[in-house]
Design a protein around this motif. Sequence first.
Motif, mmCIF file in Angstrom:
data_model
loop_
_atom_site.group_PDB
_atom_site.id
_atom_site.type_symbol
_atom_site.label_atom_id
_atom_site.label_comp_id
_atom_site.label_asym_id
_atom_site.label_seq_id
_atom_site.Cartn_x
_atom_site.Cartn_y
_atom_site.Cartn_z
ATOM 1 N N THR A 161 12.347 8.102 6.888
ATOM 2 C CA THR A 161 10.710 8.688 6.886
ATOM 3 C C THR A 161 10.362 8.191 5.494
ATOM 4 O O THR A 161 11.475 8.445 4.495
ATOM 5 C CB THR A 161 10.527 9.933 7.123
ATOM 6 O OG1 THR A 161 11.245 11.031 6.360
ATOM 7 C CG2 THR A 161 10.969 10.323 8.455
ATOM 8 N N VAL A 162 9.181 7.778 5.339
ATOM 9 C CA VAL A 162 8.753 7.316 3.832
ATOM 10 C C VAL A 162 7.218 7.894 3.932
ATOM 11 O O VAL A 162 6.483 7.960 4.992
ATOM 12 C CB VAL A 162 8.535 5.876 3.927
ATOM 13 C CG1 VAL A 162 7.802 5.474 2.463
ATOM 14 C CG2 VAL A 162 9.946 5.313 3.825
ATOM 15 N N GLY A 163 7.180 8.714 2.944
ATOM 16 C CA GLY A 163 5.933 9.543 2.540
ATOM 17 C C GLY A 163 4.660 8.759 2.040
ATOM 18 O O GLY A 163 4.942 7.527 2.058
ATOM 19 N N ARG A 164 3.588 9.273 1.573
ATOM 20 C CA ARG A 164 2.494 8.687 1.090
ATOM 21 C C ARG A 164 2.629 8.571 -0.568
ATOM 22 O O ARG A 164 3.298 9.104 -1.050
ATOM 23 C CB ARG A 164 1.199 9.269 1.542
ATOM 24 C CG ARG A 164 1.292 9.633 2.979
ATOM 25 C CD ARG A 164 -0.036 10.124 3.580
ATOM 26 N NE ARG A 164 -0.076 10.497 4.866
ATOM 27 C CZ ARG A 164 -0.230 9.294 5.908
ATOM 28 N NH1 ARG A 164 -0.364 8.221 5.647
ATOM 29 N NH2 ARG A 164 -0.010 9.833 6.897
ATOM 30 N N ASN A 165 1.618 7.322 -0.969
ATOM 31 C CA ASN A 165 1.589 6.962 -2.292
ATOM 32 C C ASN A 165 3.033 6.920 -2.761
ATOM 33 O O ASN A 165 3.534 7.324 -3.864
ATOM 34 C CB ASN A 165 1.070 8.418 -3.264
ATOM 35 C CG ASN A 165 -0.132 8.838 -2.929
ATOM 36 O OD1 ASN A 165 -1.104 8.076 -1.981
ATOM 37 N ND2 ASN A 165 -0.520 9.859 -3.229
ATOM 38 N N THR A 166 3.793 6.129 -1.939
ATOM 39 C CA THR A 166 5.171 5.474 -2.336
ATOM 40 C C THR A 166 5.365 3.962 -2.301
ATOM 41 O O THR A 166 4.145 3.351 -2.253
ATOM 42 C CB THR A 166 6.005 5.938 -1.009
ATOM 43 O OG1 THR A 166 5.544 5.467 0.264
ATOM 44 C CG2 THR A 166 6.206 7.375 -0.981
#
Length: 426
Positions: A390-395
């Motif tokens: 999983t990859v979060g936001r502002n990444t």
Amino acid sequence: MIKKEMIAMLLAGGQGSRLGVLTEKVAKPAVAFGGKYRIIDFPLSNCINSGIDTVGVLTQYQPLRLNTHIGIGIPWDLDRNVGGVTILPPYEKTSNTDWYTGTANAIYQNMEYMEQYNPDYVLILSGDHIYKMDYEVMLNYHKVNKADVTIAVMPVPMEEASRFGIMVTDDAGRITDFQEKPEHPVSNLASMGIYIFSWPVLRDALIALRNQSNCDFGKHIIPYCQNKGQRLFAYEFNGYWKDVGTLGSYWEANMELIDVIPEFNLYEEFWKIYTKGDIIPPDYIADTAVIDRCIIGEGSEIYGEVHNSVIGADVRIEEGAVVRDSILMRHTYIGKNTVVDKAILAEDVTIGDECVIGTGEEAENVYKPQVYGFGLATIGEKSVVPSHVTVGRNTAIIGETVPEDYPGGALPSGGVIIKEKAGEEA
């Protein structure tokens, strides 16, 4: 000597550092836009639609893809024996060999190119804006006012005015004051970075300021012309114009294309946007696919769901995958049961199965908070994301990543993975 009434000089050497990993391997004007185009297609199409058949394209940063895309100018009908499109990189001279060090310095270094056409007027353009504009109408305005310099301007919200060069004009449209990014603007007429110069005026200014370091139109050439008492006029433009210089504005401009009634319409007959099309196969939409409000590029295969997104050419979205509010550039692959939500994926990106890209609460980016914001997950060209992460936001991610790069199977919001040495400048 060949004589041209007006030639265009298109500044396309910019790195576009505020686009982060999207411009790691490619100049900003060559970044994909709208599923089918590259940003430079818009000013090039404006030129040929406006009857301008001689265009010099000034390149510098990572020019390979830009040069390949433009070629000899066939898509824009700019493959001419006289004039046409010419790529103008910096080149070695017997003395004073320099990179382009400012917008005006770049034009000065190509004085010989301009002189061979002996033009009456020179149109200066930026290669990184999205808009449609008839430069012939602007030239007529320049002639009627017997102007030495005409600057295209547009009204912007007062609170944003300090980001631009700001013009103050009298009732006739003549510029009485010019402020470059003023802290306390007194007007909201912003320069669009589009100028028409009468050739002798431009030539004089460039030669006079040739030793000015980082010589720039806004900071040096325009004030010089104003101080000499030359006739400067503002040409007000009220159409759609977008500077896609940040990830947020780039994402917004793409999303605006798929509005029910788009403010910027790519489907008009009378002002076409031309591009180099090299994807041969047609699209394939499977019976498992669900698609609404999207642009889908040629040669794409959709087996999953795509909502409110801009999909480039030759993209494959596998069964069970869901793509929402995102931009996927050409040759990208999305694995089975993967969710992509409010993300920008550059060209040739591979995402494995059962991933989630863009999830969780926002957090400030740990590396470059001024670049990687807007709630977006941004993945650079030729990057690989393994399955089950999983990859979060502002990444931001660039490079071929492996499961070990994701502690606990996740890149949290605000995180960055840079796998390549080149990525140090991401």
